[in-house]
Design a protein around this motif. Structure first.
Motif, mmCIF file in Angstrom:
data_model
loop_
_atom_site.group_PDB
_atom_site.id
_atom_site.type_symbol
_atom_site.label_atom_id
_atom_site.label_comp_id
_atom_site.label_asym_id
_atom_site.label_seq_id
_atom_site.Cartn_x
_atom_site.Cartn_y
_atom_site.Cartn_z
ATOM 1 N N VAL A 82 0.830 -1.207 0.000
ATOM 2 C CA VAL A 82 0.000 0.000 0.000
ATOM 3 C C VAL A 82 0.861 1.251 0.000
ATOM 4 O O VAL A 82 0.596 2.212 -0.725
ATOM 5 N N SER A 83 1.913 1.267 0.825
ATOM 6 C CA SER A 83 2.779 2.451 0.871
ATOM 7 C C SER A 83 3.483 2.655 -0.458
ATOM 8 O O SER A 83 3.708 3.797 -0.879
ATOM 9 N N ALA A 84 3.814 1.571 -1.177
ATOM 10 C CA ALA A 84 4.418 1.695 -2.505
ATOM 11 C C ALA A 84 3.448 2.354 -3.475
ATOM 12 O O ALA A 84 3.841 3.174 -4.313
ATOM 13 N N PHE A 85 2.179 2.025 -3.368
ATOM 14 C CA PHE A 85 1.166 2.640 -4.229
ATOM 15 C C PHE A 85 0.924 4.103 -3.857
ATOM 16 O O PHE A 85 0.883 4.985 -4.722
ATOM 17 N N LEU A 86 0.765 4.379 -2.557
ATOM 18 C CA LEU A 86 0.469 5.746 -2.132
ATOM 19 C C LEU A 86 1.632 6.692 -2.411
ATOM 20 O O LEU A 86 1.442 7.901 -2.531
ATOM 21 N N GLY A 87 2.832 6.143 -2.535
ATOM 22 C CA GLY A 87 3.980 6.973 -2.902
ATOM 23 C C GLY A 87 3.854 7.563 -4.288
ATOM 24 O O GLY A 87 4.532 8.544 -4.625
ATOM 25 N N GLU A 88 2.958 6.998 -5.109
ATOM 26 C CA GLU A 88 2.723 7.488 -6.463
ATOM 27 C C GLU A 88 1.545 8.466 -6.528
ATOM 28 O O GLU A 88 1.231 8.998 -7.592
ATOM 29 N N ALA A 89 0.865 8.680 -5.394
ATOM 30 C CA ALA A 89 -0.321 9.542 -5.379
ATOM 31 C C ALA A 89 0.067 11.014 -5.332
ATOM 32 O O ALA A 89 1.166 11.380 -4.917
ATOM 33 N N ASN A 90 -0.859 11.865 -5.769
ATOM 34 C CA ASN A 90 -0.664 13.315 -5.722
ATOM 35 C C ASN A 90 -1.645 13.927 -4.744
ATOM 36 O O ASN A 90 -2.774 13.458 -4.581
ATOM 37 N N GLN A 91 -1.215 15.004 -4.094
ATOM 38 C CA GLN A 91 -2.060 15.723 -3.138
ATOM 39 C C GLN A 91 -2.076 17.193 -3.524
ATOM 40 O O GLN A 91 -1.021 17.813 -3.649
ATOM 41 N N ASP A 92 -3.272 17.758 -3.743
ATOM 42 C CA ASP A 92 -3.342 19.156 -4.167
ATOM 43 C C ASP A 92 -3.328 20.099 -2.959
ATOM 44 O O ASP A 92 -3.235 19.667 -1.805
ATOM 45 N N ALA A 93 -3.428 21.378 -3.234
ATOM 46 C CA ALA A 93 -3.330 22.390 -2.180
ATOM 47 C C ALA A 93 -4.453 22.279 -1.159
ATOM 48 O O ALA A 93 -4.317 22.745 -0.026
ATOM 49 N N ASN A 94 -5.561 21.655 -1.547
ATOM 50 C CA ASN A 94 -6.695 21.476 -0.647
ATOM 51 C C ASN A 94 -6.619 20.172 0.134
ATOM 52 O O ASN A 94 -7.538 19.837 0.884
ATOM 53 N N GLY A 95 -5.530 19.422 -0.077
ATOM 54 C CA GLY A 95 -5.362 18.156 0.627
ATOM 55 C C GLY A 95 -6.031 16.978 -0.053
ATOM 56 O O GLY A 95 -5.960 15.850 0.445
ATOM 57 N N ILE A 96 -6.685 17.207 -1.183
ATOM 58 C CA ILE A 96 -7.402 16.134 -1.884
ATOM 59 C C ILE A 96 -6.419 15.299 -2.698
ATOM 60 O O ILE A 96 -5.577 15.838 -3.426
ATOM 61 N N VAL A 97 -6.543 13.988 -2.586
ATOM 62 C CA VAL A 97 -5.587 13.049 -3.170
ATOM 63 C C VAL A 97 -6.130 12.437 -4.455
ATOM 64 O O VAL A 97 -7.311 12.107 -4.547
ATOM 65 N N THR A 98 -5.262 12.318 -5.445
ATOM 66 C CA THR A 98 -5.586 11.564 -6.663
ATOM 67 C C THR A 98 -4.581 10.420 -6.786
ATOM 68 O O THR A 98 -3.397 10.587 -6.490
ATOM 69 N N TYR A 99 -5.071 9.275 -7.247
ATOM 70 C CA TYR A 99 -4.268 8.061 -7.271
ATOM 71 C C TYR A 99 -3.868 7.691 -8.697
ATOM 72 O O TYR A 99 -4.603 7.942 -9.642
ATOM 73 N N ASN A 100 -2.716 7.046 -8.798
ATOM 74 C CA ASN A 100 -2.234 6.575 -10.090
ATOM 75 C C ASN A 100 -2.481 5.072 -10.180
ATOM 76 O O ASN A 100 -1.621 4.261 -9.827
#
Length: 382
Positions: free
Chosen positions: A291-309
Motif C-alpha cells: 500500500v505504501s508503494a502505491f500511495l507513494g505514487e499519489a498526488n495531493q493538491d493544495a486542498n489536501g485532496i488526493v488523486t491516485y495513479n
C-alpha cells in the motif's frame, strides 16, 4: 480547628502542584463519519488521553453522515474516505489526509486457499457479469503462473525507498497456482449506506476496468453500478448492508460471498483477502508495504485532496490503498476545542497512533505525503 499561616501555605502549594500536574483546559471532543477509520480511532483513545489529558468519542456512521455532520457543525471533527466537494461544504472546513489503509476484496469460500483476481475480473463480478465462482475468467486468474514482489520494510511496515524514491525489492518470484473453484453462485455484498469506501472502490473499478465499470465512483454503490442492479439475475444475489462491520458480518454469514472493506474486518470475521492484479500484471496482497508503494505514487493538491495513479508501474503496488480525510475547521469558535482537535490530528498522524496495533492493517503516512499532511494540519484553528 484553626490552621496556621504555614499550614495554609502548604495547602495552597499542594493545590497548585496538583493543578500544574494536570494539563489545563482538558477537552472532550466529538467526532463522526467513516467506519473505515473506526478501529484505529478506538485503539488510539488511551494514548491520546495519556499524552494530552483530552478525550474524544467517535461515532462510526459512514462517510456520508460525516460530511453531513460537518455541514451542520455537529461535533468538532469528521472523517470521510472520499473528498467532500459538495456545495453544502462550509468554507471553513478543509481536508487533512491523515489515515491510510487498504481496501481488501474479501471472499467467503470453503477452501483455505489464496485467491487471485485481476482488476477486470473484480469489476465483472461486482457489475454482475460474472455470477459463478468457476467462471472461466476466475479459473484463468487462479490456474497460472503469478509473479509476486515483496518490498523491504521499515520499522513502521512501509516500503523502504532508494535514493531515486523507488521501493527497494526484498525478493520477487514466480510460482504456479492451481485452484479448482466451486460451481456456486457468487453472492455480492455491497455498502448500502453513503460510503467513502464505496466511492474509492467504485472509482478504482472505473479506473482499472473502464470498459466494464463504465460509471464514475460514487458514495452510493447503486448509483455507481454500471447496469441495472434490479435486474432479475441480481435480485437476492447482490445485496447491501450498512457500514464496514455490517457488510463483513453479512459476508461471513453468507457462503460463497464477496465484498470490499478494510482488511482488518476480514481478519475479524474470517474472510480471506484476495491478491489483486495491478498494471504490471503482478498480483499483490493488501499489506502495508504494497500500500505504501502505491500511495507513494499519489498526488495531493493544495486542498489536501488526493488523486491516485491506478496505472502505476511499481511492480508490487497494491492499487486499492486509500487515504481517509479528517474534515476540520480553519476557524474554531472555541479555540480550546480547536487546539485539542489539532493535537488529535497530530496524534493520529504519528506512529504512536497509526502503528499502535499492526494487526489493524493501517499504514504509517511517511515521506513527502507526511509533510503535506502536516501542512494541512497547520491550517487549523487560526
Amino acid at each position: 480547628m484553626k490552621f496556621s499561616n504555614k499550614a495554609k501555605a502548604l495547602v495552597v502549594a499542594g493545590f497548585i502542584a496538583v493543578a500544574s500536574a494536570t494539563p489545563a483546559h482538558a477537552v472532550d471532543l466529538q467526532g463522526s463519519g467513516a467506519s473505515f477509520v473506526d478501529p484505529l480511532l478506538q485503539a488510539c483513545k488511551a494514548g491520546f488521553a495519556k499524552a494530552t489529558n483530552h478525550s474524544y468519542v467517535y461515532t462510526s456512521t459512514g462517510s456520508g453522515t460525516g460530511k453531513k455532520n460537518a455541514d451542520s457543525s455537529i461535533g468538532q471533527f469528521w472523517f470521510s474516505d472520499s473528498a467532500h466537494t459538495a456545495t453544502t461544504k462550509r468554507s471553513t472546513v478543509f481536508h487533512a489526509p491523515i489515515i491510510a489503509a487498504p481496501i481488501a476484496v474479501l471472499v467467503n469460500l470453503p477452501a483455505k486457499k489464496d485467491i487471485y483476481l485481476s482488476p477486470e475480473t473484480v469489476a465483472k463480478i461486482f457489475a454482475g457479469e460474472i455470477t459463478k465462482w468457476n467462471d472461466p475468467a476466475i479459473m484463468a486468474d487462479n490456474n497460472r503462473s503469478v509473479t509476486t514482489v515483496v518490498y523491504k520494510k521499515d520499522a513502521q511496515g512501509n516500503a523502504v525507498k532508494d535514493k531515486s524514491g523507488n521501493p527497494v525489492v526484498l525478493r520477487s518470484g514466480t510460482k504456479g497456482i492451481i485452484y479448482t473453484l466451486p460451481n456456486q453462485p457468487i453472492k455480492v455484498v455491497f455498502r448500502a449506506d453513503g460510503s467513502g469506501t464505496t466511492n474509492n472502490f467504485t472509482t478504482w473499478l472505473n479506473g482499472v476496468a473502464p470498459s466494464v465499470w463504465t460509471k464514475k465512483g460514487n458514495d452510493a454503490f447503486t448509483t455507481a453500478f454500471p447496469g441495472n442492479i434490479n435486474a432479475s439475475g441480481n435480485i437476492g444475489r447482490i445485496v447491501g448492508a450498512n457500514q464496514s462491520q455490517g457488510i463483513a458480518t453479512l459476508a461471513a454469514k453468507t457462503k460463497y460471498s464477496i465484498t470490499y472493506a478494510e482488511k482488518n474486518w476480514g481478519d475479524a470475521y474470517g474472510l480471506r483477502a484476495a491478491y489483486v492484479g495491478n498494471a504490471t500484471g503482478n498480483f499483490t496482497y493488501p499489506d502495508s508495504g504494497a500500500v505504501s508503494a502505491f500511495l507513494g505514487e499519489a498526488n495531493q493538491d493544495a486542498n489536501g485532496i488526493v488523486t491516485y495513479n491506478y496505472g502505476t508501474k511499481v511492480a508490487g503496488a497494491y492499487t486499492l490503498g486509500i487515504i481517509s480525510y479528517m474534515l476540520v475547521e480553519t476557524e474554531y469558535k472555541d479555540k480550546a476545542q480547536g487546539a485539542a482537535v489539532q493535537q488529535l490530528a497530530e496524534h493520529i498522524l504519528s506512529p504512536a497512533c497509526s502503528a499502535v496495533d499492526p494487526k489493524l492493517g493501517y499504514v504509517v503516512v511517511s515521506g513527502t505525503f507526511l509533510e503535506k499532511a502536516k501542512a494541512q494540519i497547520a491550517k487549523m484553528n487560526k
